[in-house]
Design a protein around this motif. Structure first.
Motif, PDB file in Angstrom:
ATOM      1  N   LEU A 131     -11.392   2.182  56.110  1.00 14.18           N
ATOM      2  CA  LEU A 131     -10.863   1.349  55.032  1.00 14.18           C
ATOM      3  C   LEU A 131     -11.909   0.359  54.528  1.00 14.18           C
ATOM      4  O   LEU A 131     -11.790  -0.163  53.417  1.00 14.18           O
ATOM      5  N   TYR A 132     -12.921   0.083  55.352  1.00 10.32           N
ATOM      6  CA  TYR A 132     -13.940  -0.905  55.014  1.00 10.32           C
ATOM      7  C   TYR A 132     -15.309  -0.267  54.750  1.00 10.32           C
ATOM      8  O   TYR A 132     -16.298  -0.987  54.591  1.00 10.32           O
ATOM      9  N   SER A 133     -15.363   1.044  54.727  1.00 14.17           N
ATOM     10  CA  SER A 133     -16.648   1.734  54.613  1.00 14.17           C
ATOM     11  C   SER A 133     -17.230   1.610  53.202  1.00 14.17           C
ATOM     12  O   SER A 133     -16.531   1.271  52.241  1.00 14.17           O
ATOM     13  N   MET A 134     -18.527   1.891  53.096  1.00 14.26           N
ATOM     14  CA  MET A 134     -19.198   1.848  51.786  1.00 14.26           C
ATOM     15  C   MET A 134     -18.549   2.824  50.813  1.00 14.26           C
ATOM     16  O   MET A 134     -18.411   2.538  49.621  1.00 14.26           O
ATOM     17  N   SER A 135     -18.125   3.978  51.305  1.00 14.78           N
ATOM     18  CA  SER A 135     -17.524   4.982  50.426  1.00 14.78           C
ATOM     19  C   SER A 135     -16.176   4.531  49.874  1.00 14.78           C
ATOM     20  O   SER A 135     -15.727   5.014  48.833  1.00 14.78           O
ATOM     21  N   SER A 136     -15.511   3.583  50.574  1.00 11.34           N
ATOM     22  CA  SER A 136     -14.212   3.089  50.111  1.00 11.34           C
ATOM     23  C   SER A 136     -14.346   1.997  49.053  1.00 11.34           C
ATOM     24  O   SER A 136     -13.354   1.639  48.403  1.00 11.34           O
ATOM     25  N   LEU A 137     -15.557   1.466  48.868  1.00  9.32           N
ATOM     26  CA  LEU A 137     -15.733   0.336  47.968  1.00  9.32           C
ATOM     27  C   LEU A 137     -15.377   0.672  46.522  1.00  9.32           C
ATOM     28  O   LEU A 137     -14.916  -0.186  45.767  1.00  9.32           O
ATOM     29  N   VAL A 138     -15.619   1.925  46.130  1.00  8.98           N
ATOM     30  CA  VAL A 138     -15.331   2.324  44.748  1.00  8.98           C
ATOM     31  C   VAL A 138     -13.875   2.056  44.405  1.00  8.98           C
ATOM     32  O   VAL A 138     -13.545   1.609  43.300  1.00  8.98           O
ATOM     33  N   SER A 139     -12.974   2.278  45.355  1.00  4.64           N
ATOM     34  CA  SER A 139     -11.548   2.096  45.085  1.00  4.64           C
ATOM     35  C   SER A 139     -11.159   0.627  44.995  1.00  4.64           C
ATOM     36  O   SER A 139     -10.072   0.304  44.513  1.00  4.64           O
ATOM     37  N   TYR A 140     -12.029  -0.280  45.461  1.00  3.65           N
ATOM     38  CA  TYR A 140     -11.722  -1.716  45.416  1.00  3.65           C
ATOM     39  C   TYR A 140     -12.406  -2.424  44.246  1.00  3.65           C
ATOM     40  O   TYR A 140     -12.140  -3.598  43.998  1.00  3.65           O
ATOM     41  N   GLU A 141     -13.286  -1.730  43.544  1.00  4.12           N
ATOM     42  CA  GLU A 141     -14.085  -2.376  42.499  1.00  4.12           C
ATOM     43  C   GLU A 141     -13.219  -2.914  41.363  1.00  4.12           C
ATOM     44  O   GLU A 141     -13.496  -3.973  40.799  1.00  4.12           O
ATOM     45  N   THR A 142     -12.152  -2.206  41.030  1.00  2.00           N
ATOM     46  CA  THR A 142     -11.242  -2.661  39.974  1.00  2.00           C
ATOM     47  C   THR A 142     -10.614  -4.008  40.322  1.00  2.00           C
ATOM     48  O   THR A 142     -10.492  -4.890  39.468  1.00  2.00           O
ATOM     49  N   TYR A 143     -10.221  -4.155  41.584  1.00  2.00           N
ATOM     50  CA  TYR A 143      -9.626  -5.418  42.018  1.00  2.00           C
ATOM     51  C   TYR A 143     -10.629  -6.568  41.886  1.00  2.00           C
ATOM     52  O   TYR A 143     -10.286  -7.669  41.448  1.00  2.00           O
ATOM     53  N   VAL A 144     -11.865  -6.306  42.269  1.00  2.00           N
ATOM     54  CA  VAL A 144     -12.908  -7.332  42.196  1.00  2.00           C
ATOM     55  C   VAL A 144     -13.160  -7.726  40.744  1.00  2.00           C
ATOM     56  O   VAL A 144     -13.288  -8.916  40.419  1.00  2.00           O
ATOM     57  N   GLU A 145     -13.222  -6.738  39.856  1.00  3.72           N
ATOM     58  CA  GLU A 145     -13.498  -7.026  38.447  1.00  3.72           C
ATOM     59  C   GLU A 145     -12.384  -7.855  37.818  1.00  3.72           C
ATOM     60  O   GLU A 145     -12.642  -8.726  36.975  1.00  3.72           O
ATOM     61  N   GLU A 146     -11.147  -7.604  38.208  1.00  2.42           N
ATOM     62  CA  GLU A 146     -10.026  -8.379  37.676  1.00  2.42           C
ATOM     63  C   GLU A 146     -10.177  -9.862  38.023  1.00  2.42           C
ATOM     64  O   GLU A 146     -10.023 -10.735  37.160  1.00  2.42           O
ATOM     65  N   CYS A 147     -10.509 -10.152  39.271  1.00  2.18           N
ATOM     66  CA  CYS A 147     -10.679 -11.543  39.693  1.00  2.18           C
ATOM     67  C   CYS A 147     -11.957 -12.145  39.108  1.00  2.18           C
ATOM     68  O   CYS A 147     -11.987 -13.333  38.767  1.00  2.18           O
ATOM     69  N   MET A 148     -12.979 -11.334  38.991  1.00  3.83           N
ATOM     70  CA  MET A 148     -14.240 -11.813  38.434  1.00  3.83           C
ATOM     71  C   MET A 148     -14.066 -12.246  36.979  1.00  3.83           C
ATOM     72  O   MET A 148     -14.616 -13.275  36.556  1.00  3.83           O
ATOM     73  N   ASP A 149     -13.306 -11.502  36.218  1.00  6.28           N
ATOM     74  CA  ASP A 149     -13.066 -11.848  34.809  1.00  6.28           C
ATOM     75  C   ASP A 149     -12.372 -13.211  34.697  1.00  6.28           C
ATOM     76  O   ASP A 149     -12.725 -14.022  33.837  1.00  6.28           O
ATOM     77  N   ILE A 150     -11.386 -13.427  35.552  1.00  5.38           N
ATOM     78  CA  ILE A 150     -10.679 -14.718  35.522  1.00  5.38           C
ATOM     79  C   ILE A 150     -11.625 -15.842  35.931  1.00  5.38           C
ATOM     80  O   ILE A 150     -11.637 -16.918  35.312  1.00  5.38           O
ATOM     81  N   PHE A 151     -12.432 -15.602  36.948  1.00  4.63           N
ATOM     82  CA  PHE A 151     -13.392 -16.606  37.416  1.00  4.63           C
ATOM     83  C   PHE A 151     -14.352 -16.988  36.291  1.00  4.63           C
ATOM     84  O   PHE A 151     -14.600 -18.182  36.050  1.00  4.63           O
ATOM     85  N   LEU A 152     -14.896 -16.001  35.583  1.00  4.56           N
ATOM     86  CA  LEU A 152     -15.869 -16.276  34.526  1.00  4.56           C
ATOM     87  C   LEU A 152     -15.229 -17.016  33.353  1.00  4.56           C
ATOM     88  O   LEU A 152     -15.855 -17.879  32.724  1.00  4.56           O
ATOM     89  N   LYS A 153     -13.977 -16.708  33.065  1.00  8.81           N
ATOM     90  CA  LYS A 153     -13.273 -17.440  32.011  1.00  8.81           C
ATOM     91  C   LYS A 153     -13.083 -18.903  32.396  1.00  8.81           C
ATOM     92  O   LYS A 153     -13.185 -19.803  31.559  1.00  8.81           O
ATOM     93  N   LYS A 154     -12.794 -19.134  33.657  1.00  9.25           N
ATOM     94  CA  LYS A 154     -12.658 -20.508  34.129  1.00  9.25           C
ATOM     95  C   LYS A 154     -13.987 -21.248  34.018  1.00  9.25           C
ATOM     96  O   LYS A 154     -14.044 -22.411  33.591  1.00  9.25           O
TER      97      LYS A 154
END
Length: 511
Positions: A131-154
């Motif tokens: 669940l924490y492997s490098m190959s699993s990161l692709v499936s989590y990238e969308t979640y990171v981008e969602e929070c990153m967008d809000i952070f940058l707007k702030k």
């Protein structure tokens, strides 16, 4: 009369303890190991320096003064370099009783980080490491981008204000919401207003302080926890709050999954097969496939681990990256140049860089690596117990039961490994040795341990790397920064995590 007897009894107990401590020291085969004088007889010296929140600096000073091995308490010895016997794969050195302070006193409650049962830890880690492997990161990238967008707007809204920003706090808001999204498909909401939702951050901080200190006297943990968990604002109460929070999220998800199966509810993002799966759904699916292998407690334990360990490590590391970039404008300029070159080669330069692209940016990776070398997130020794038969470490034969530990700060500030400029932020040091992959490269890599080492390396290190590699390029590309010089910008407090305090920065639109 009763008071006199009480005083006399206490005096006799203390005298007996002192005599016993002196006897143990004089008969110890390790009595020649140097260290503070009082540390030969009591853990009070170590406790007080840990309590000060500055032990990472003191630990480095001790080794500079006394050499590669230092006594910090009776039968507790700090070492300056990683030893394969202690930390290598297959090591028989179990974690010390200090980690008991991070557990719930109930014997059926345990989590991965403090688990001292080496067999159980290895089996649990094997079950969930995918669940924490490098190959699993692709499936989590969308979640990171969602929070990153809000952070940058702030940050954009702050850039037009006349106030500096507490970046350590906002980085933690970002990291916490990312872990909420990845784990539960639901942000906690820290990024919305920068507020501590339901007192979670305070609860986590209090829990860290409590666990760090009580672990030094681990025998007291069951008694103190039973009292303190009833007191609002205490570390024990903070631990209880976090456990209840995680259990509530699991209960809500189980209810939602049941309704979806009955056809009484539409699928949520976490249930939608076309959307990435969060941790909770992946764990729940695994439980349904094999209830014996992935139990309800496993789901709870992994969910709690994500929350407790998932935000501080990333927030501290991001703070170090930004602080050192702002302090070194030439390094920031080199990084911006690399980012711009990568964006110009893309078909859609306006979109944020993918994680895969970030891994082909050597200067970005060197900046992150150097920032984590200068300021690793954890700042206390990784205590281990010498197994039966004893062990030869740093020129000394240690009997079974001795406790030894390496602090990542000590390893990272070793001038014999990283050079005479060990205190200088210089990402180029990594690029210079990576070209040849020679002896110096191997030496530096062996002494680089921001996420621990060996079989107990942090499971979530790849997720933390994902969060940093996504946010840093976007943040430094879109904004300029200036330290708020009204006060000291880089004070830290070390209660396991070495967190910056009052890291105030002016965020400005980039020209």
């Amino acid at each position: 009369m009763p008071n006199s007897l009480t005083v006399l009894s206490i005096g006799l107990v203390l005298a007996a303890y002192l005599v016993y401590s002196i006897y143990c020291h004089l008969t110890s085969p390790l009595k020649s190991i140097p260290g503070p004088w009082i540390a030969r007889f009591t853990r009070v010296w170590y406790f007080m320096h840990v309590r000060s929140g500055q032990f990472h600096h003191k630990n480095i000073e001790l080794h500079a003064k006394y050499g590669p091995i230092v006594r910090v308490a009776p039968n507790m010895y700090s070492i300056s370099e990683p030893d394969k016997a202690v930390y290598g794969i297959g090591s028989k050195f179990a974690k010390s009783d200090w980690y008991e302070g991070w557990k719930h006193p109930s014997p059926d409650r345990w989590t991965l980080f403090p688990d001292r049962d080496m067999k159980r830890h290895a089996e649990t880690r094997k079950r969930f490491q995918n669940l924490y492997s490098m190959s699993s990161l692709v499936s989590y990238e969308t979640y990171v981008e969602e929070c990153m967008d809000i952070f940058l707007k702030k940050m954009k809204s702050f850039s037009s204000s006349d106030k500096s920003v507490d970046m350590a706090h906002w980085f933690q808001c970002y990291a916490f919401d990312v872990m909420g999204d990845i784990t539960y498909s639901e942000r906690f909401g820290f990024l919305d207003n920068g507020e501590d939702v339901n007192g979670t951050l305070v609860a986590l901080d209090n829990s860290m302080v409590y666990s760090t200190l009580v672990g030094i006297y681990a025998w007291a943990h069951p008694f103190l926890f039973a009292i303190l968990e009833k007191l609002p604002g205490s570390g024990a109460a903070g631990r209880t709050f976090l456990m209840r929070f995680v259990q509530q999220k699991i209960t809500e998800r189980n209810h939602a999954r049941t309704e979806v199966k009955k056809g009484e509810k539409q699928q949520t993002r976490g249930d939608d097969e076309s959307a990435p799966q969060d941790f909770l759904d992946k764990l729940s699916d695994a439980h349904e496939r094999d209830p014996q292998r992935v139990t309800p407690y496993h789901i709870f334990m992994m969910g709690l681990s994500n929350i407790v360990a998932g935000s501080d490590t990333t927030a501290v590391s991001l703070s170090s990256c930004l602080y050192n970039l702002v302090k070194h404008p030439s390094t920031l300029a080199k990084l911006r140049k690399e980012i711009k070159e990568h964006q110009l080669r893309r078909e859609t330069p306006s979109e944020c860089l993918t994680f895969k692209e970030s891994q082909s940016m050597p200067y970005l990776l060197a900046v992150i690596k150097e920032a984590l070398r200068l300021h690793p997130a954890t700042g206390l020794p990784l205590w281990r117990v010498v197994p039966e038969g004893g062990a030869y470490i740093a020129g000394h034969q240690f009997p079974a039961g001795s406790v030894v530990g390496l602090n990542s700060w000590v390893a990272h500030y070793n001038p014999s490994v990283f050079g005479a400029d060990v205190n200088v932020f210089r990402p180029e040091r990594w690029l210079e040795v990576e070209k040849e992959k020679g002896e110096q490269y191997q030496k530096m890599e062996a002494n680089y341990l921001p996420f621990g080492l060996g079989s107990r390396t942090c499971l979530g290190r790849h997720i933390s790397t994902l969060e940093m590699c996504k946010l840093i390029p976007e943040f430094v590309h879109k904004f300029d920064f200036e330290l708020d010089m009204m006060g000291d910008n880089w004070k830290t407090m070390n209660y396991w995590f070495v967190k910056p305090v009052g890291f105030q920065v002016w965020v400005k639109p980039k020209i």
